[in-house]
Design a protein around this motif. Structure first.
Motif, PDB file in Angstrom:
ATOM      1  N   GLU A 293      18.850 -57.632  10.128  1.00  0.00           N
ATOM      2  CA  GLU A 293      18.701 -57.599  11.644  1.00  0.00           C
ATOM      3  C   GLU A 293      19.558 -56.615  12.039  1.00  0.00           C
ATOM      4  OE1 GLU A 293      19.761 -61.195  13.758  1.00  0.00           O
ATOM      5  OE2 GLU A 293      21.692 -61.364  12.486  1.00  0.00           O
TER       6      GLU A 293
ATOM      7  N   ARG B 139      22.197 -55.317  14.668  1.00  0.00           N
ATOM      8  CA  ARG B 139      23.437 -55.899  15.170  1.00  0.00           C
ATOM      9  C   ARG B 139      24.284 -54.769  15.964  1.00  0.00           C
ATOM     10  NH1 ARG B 139      24.417 -61.260  13.248  1.00  0.00           N
ATOM     11  NH2 ARG B 139      26.533 -60.841  13.688  1.00  0.00           N
ATOM     12  N   PRO B 140      25.062 -55.149  16.947  1.00  0.00           N
ATOM     13  CA  PRO B 140      25.877 -54.042  17.675  1.00  0.00           C
ATOM     14  C   PRO B 140      26.906 -53.255  16.755  1.00  0.00           C
ATOM     15  CG  PRO B 140      26.474 -56.645  18.333  1.00  0.00           C
ATOM     16  CD  PRO B 140      25.194 -56.581  17.244  1.00  0.00           C
TER      17      PRO B 140
ATOM     18  N   ILE C 204      29.815 -52.543  17.214  1.00  0.00           N
ATOM     19  CA  ILE C 204      31.297 -52.563  17.212  1.00  0.00           C
ATOM     20  C   ILE C 204      31.475 -53.739  15.988  1.00  0.00           C
ATOM     21  CG2 ILE C 204      31.918 -52.216  19.741  1.00  0.00           C
ATOM     22  CD1 ILE C 204      32.210 -55.005  20.063  1.00  0.00           C
ATOM     23  N   GLU C 205      30.609 -54.173  15.699  1.00  0.00           N
ATOM     24  CA  GLU C 205      30.592 -54.928  14.292  1.00  0.00           C
ATOM     25  C   GLU C 205      30.859 -54.206  12.998  1.00  0.00           C
ATOM     26  OE1 GLU C 205      27.420 -57.918  13.985  1.00  0.00           O
ATOM     27  OE2 GLU C 205      28.042 -58.926  15.708  1.00  0.00           O
TER      28      GLU C 205
END
Lengths: 168, 90
Positions: free
Chosen positions: B11, B13-14, B16-17
């Motif tokens: 998926e 994900r942003p 910053i992860e």
């Protein structure tokens, strides 16, 4: 965990209550990091079903990565060590604390610092993510109740950040 | 914020992860002591640094924790594709 030791919680024992949200410290629990290449090995050892899909949670076990799970259980629950099996079960009970965020504004408070769209986050889902700069694990327990696992040393900061968000 | 597709979580994900982990598809020599200084220097330090399409390793460090490979355009910062570690170069 010994009963002889005095627990010092890094955040307030008293819940924080604001309009539409309540933030409180969850009671102490056991946490174990489970690692295994084959989830079947863990299933045979623990005699429970292990979720395979990353982000799924079942019976207190969250699937955080392809070979990584977090098991949370009552403080007195017996957890096998997995001696001799190709698994690693590590007691990380005191590594983190759990904050319970509940109320109709719970997801809003979390989204104040977390970039995930929690409106799309189904009940029962769990994931590691980030809140501002702090790594957390979010578990959606119910439509308006989240558990947030945070490392102990970050928890005071997270408490301040969340209660500040809740005041606005 | 850029959304990055994690091939393990499957998926978006942003960003910053995630953490960048340098150029991808650099295999460690199987016999390090058989390398001369120039070959070893090449393996350790010499990187492509292209303008445009670049193969990179990324890690979903604040998520599933896995390393994976990505094709990113270094000019537009656009991710063309991501794929699991160990899969052939795209």
């Amino acid at each position: 965990m010994s009963d002889n030791l005095i627990r010092h919680e890094p955040v307030s024992d008293a819940p924080f209550v604001a309009d539409g949200v309540r933030i409180s410290l969850a009671p102490p629990m056991q946490r174990h990091a489970l690692r295994a290449r084959n989830a079947e090995d863990l299933e045979r050892l623990l005699q429970v079903k292990i979720p395979r899909q990353i982000g799924a949670s079942e019976g207190g076990i969250m699937c955080l990565g392809p070979d990584e799970w977090l098991l949370r259980a009552d403080v007195d629950a017996p957890i096998p060590t997995g001696d001799g099996l190709p698994v690693a079960i590590t007691d990380v009970s005191e590594r983190s604390i759990c904050l319970v965020i509940e109320g109709p504004r719970a997801s809003e408070i979390l989204m104040a610092g977390c970039p995930l769209d929690l409106n799309q986050f189904a009940v029962g889902r769990a994931t590691r993510t980030i809140y501002e700069t702090v790594e957390i694990i979010i578990l959606r327990e119910a439509e308006d109740r989240f558990h947030v696992e945070v490392w102990r040393s970050f928890s005071e900061w997270l408490w301040t950040a969340m209660t500040t968000a809740a005041r606005h | 914020m850029i959304l990055i597709h994690c091939p393990y979580c499957d998926e978006k994900r942003p960003e910053i992860e995630f953490a960048n982990a340098g150029q991808a598809h650099i295999a460690r020599p199987l016999d390090p002591s058989g390398q001369n200084d120039a070959e070893w220097e090449d393996y350790l330090f010499i990187r492509a640094n292209p303008r445009g399409r670049h193969h990179e390793r990324w890690r979903h460090i604040h998520g599933c924790g896995r390393f994976f490979n990505a094709v990113r355009d270094t000019v537009t910062d656009k991710f063309e594709t991501t794929y699991k570690a160990g899969e052939p170069r795209r």
